[in-house]
Scaffold this motif. Structure first.
Motif, short mmCIF file in Angstrom:
data_model
loop_
_atom_site.label_atom_id
_atom_site.label_comp_id
_atom_site.label_asym_id
_atom_site.label_seq_id
_atom_site.Cartn_x
_atom_site.Cartn_y
_atom_site.Cartn_z
N UNK A 149 0.81 -1.19 0.00
CA UNK A 149 0.00 0.00 0.00
C UNK A 149 0.86 1.26 0.00
N UNK A 150 1.98 1.21 0.70
CA UNK A 150 2.87 2.38 0.73
C UNK A 150 3.36 2.71 -0.68
N UNK A 151 3.72 1.69 -1.45
CA UNK A 151 4.20 1.92 -2.81
C UNK A 151 3.09 2.51 -3.68
N UNK A 152 1.87 2.03 -3.52
CA UNK A 152 0.75 2.54 -4.31
C UNK A 152 0.49 4.01 -3.97
N UNK A 153 0.51 4.35 -2.68
CA UNK A 153 0.29 5.73 -2.26
C UNK A 153 1.40 6.63 -2.80
N UNK A 154 2.63 6.16 -2.76
CA UNK A 154 3.74 6.95 -3.31
C UNK A 154 3.57 7.18 -4.81
N UNK A 155 3.13 6.17 -5.53
CA UNK A 155 2.92 6.32 -6.98
C UNK A 155 1.81 7.33 -7.26
N UNK A 156 0.74 7.29 -6.50
CA UNK A 156 -0.37 8.24 -6.67
C UNK A 156 0.10 9.65 -6.32
N UNK A 157 0.86 9.78 -5.24
CA UNK A 157 1.35 11.10 -4.83
C UNK A 157 2.24 11.70 -5.91
N UNK A 158 3.14 10.90 -6.45
CA UNK A 158 4.03 11.40 -7.50
C UNK A 158 3.25 11.77 -8.76
N UNK A 159 2.32 10.91 -9.16
CA UNK A 159 1.57 11.16 -10.39
C UNK A 159 0.66 12.38 -10.27
N UNK A 160 0.09 12.58 -9.09
CA UNK A 160 -0.86 13.67 -8.90
C UNK A 160 -0.21 14.97 -8.44
N UNK A 161 1.05 14.87 -8.01
CA UNK A 161 1.72 16.06 -7.49
C UNK A 161 1.22 16.48 -6.13
N UNK A 162 0.56 15.56 -5.43
CA UNK A 162 0.03 15.88 -4.10
C UNK A 162 0.90 15.28 -3.02
N UNK A 163 0.86 15.87 -1.85
CA UNK A 163 1.56 15.34 -0.69
C UNK A 163 0.61 14.38 0.01
N UNK B 184 -0.20 7.52 -13.38
CA UNK B 184 0.04 8.68 -14.26
C UNK B 184 -1.11 8.89 -15.24
N UNK B 185 -1.61 7.81 -15.79
CA UNK B 185 -2.73 7.91 -16.74
C UNK B 185 -3.97 8.50 -16.06
N UNK B 186 -4.26 8.03 -14.85
CA UNK B 186 -5.45 8.48 -14.16
C UNK B 186 -5.29 9.83 -13.49
N UNK B 187 -4.07 10.23 -13.19
CA UNK B 187 -3.85 11.56 -12.59
C UNK B 187 -4.31 12.65 -13.54
N UNK B 188 -4.17 12.42 -14.84
CA UNK B 188 -4.57 13.44 -15.82
C UNK B 188 -6.08 13.66 -15.84
N UNK B 189 -6.86 12.75 -15.24
CA UNK B 189 -8.31 12.92 -15.19
C UNK B 189 -8.74 13.83 -14.05
N UNK B 190 -7.82 14.09 -13.10
CA UNK B 190 -8.15 14.92 -11.94
C UNK B 190 -8.80 14.15 -10.81
N UNK B 191 -8.90 12.84 -10.94
CA UNK B 191 -9.59 12.03 -9.93
C UNK B 191 -8.98 12.18 -8.54
N UNK B 192 -7.69 12.43 -8.47
CA UNK B 192 -7.02 12.54 -7.17
C UNK B 192 -6.83 13.99 -6.75
N UNK B 193 -7.48 14.93 -7.40
CA UNK B 193 -7.38 16.35 -7.05
C UNK B 193 -8.65 16.89 -6.45
N UNK B 194 -9.50 16.02 -5.99
CA UNK B 194 -10.76 16.46 -5.40
C UNK B 194 -10.56 16.80 -3.93
N UNK B 195 -11.35 17.73 -3.45
CA UNK B 195 -11.30 18.08 -2.03
C UNK B 195 -12.02 17.01 -1.22
N UNK B 196 -11.46 16.73 -0.07
CA UNK B 196 -12.05 15.72 0.83
C UNK B 196 -12.37 16.40 2.14
N UNK B 197 -13.58 16.24 2.59
CA UNK B 197 -13.99 16.76 3.88
C UNK B 197 -14.20 15.59 4.81
#
Length: 95
Positions: free
Chosen positions: A1-15, A79-92
């Motif tokens: 899971x740590x590797x998956x989260x790191x890949x998503x963070x890098x692809x989306x540019x999010x911390x 990387x492919x899915x980061x371009x869709x903005x799926x990981x740039x949504x606000x979470x409350x």
């Protein structure tokens, strides 16, 4: 899971930070969130018996056979899915 989260963070540019929790802690969180007991049981079963089973960790070419093409890495998927903005949504978070 740590590797998956790191890949998503890098692809989306999010911390995004991965915080491991034990299965018992997660079980308790699901119960505290009010999930039905059947859902809690199923999620617990999937993590303990399916994902946690070393016999289920063999790498095969089944994806290629089913899809009729080579599988892609999780990094490519991220990387492919980061371009869709799926990981740039606000979470409350409300607890």
């Amino acid at each position: 899971f740590a590797e998956a989260i790191n890949a998503i963070a890098q692809a989306s540019g999010r911390n995004i930070q991965y915080q491991p929790v034990s299965l018992d802690e997660y079980h308790g969180m699901l119960q505290a969130a009010g999930l039905p007991a059947d859902y809690v049981w199923l999620i617990d079963y999937l993590f303990r018996e399916v994902l946690g089973n070393p016999d289920n960790q063999a790498i095969s070419h089944d994806v290629e056979q089913v899809l009729g093409r080579k599988a892609i890495s999780f990094q490519e998927f991220a990387h492919k899915n980061a371009s869709t903005g799926v990981w740039n949504q606000s979470v409350t978070q409300t607890l």
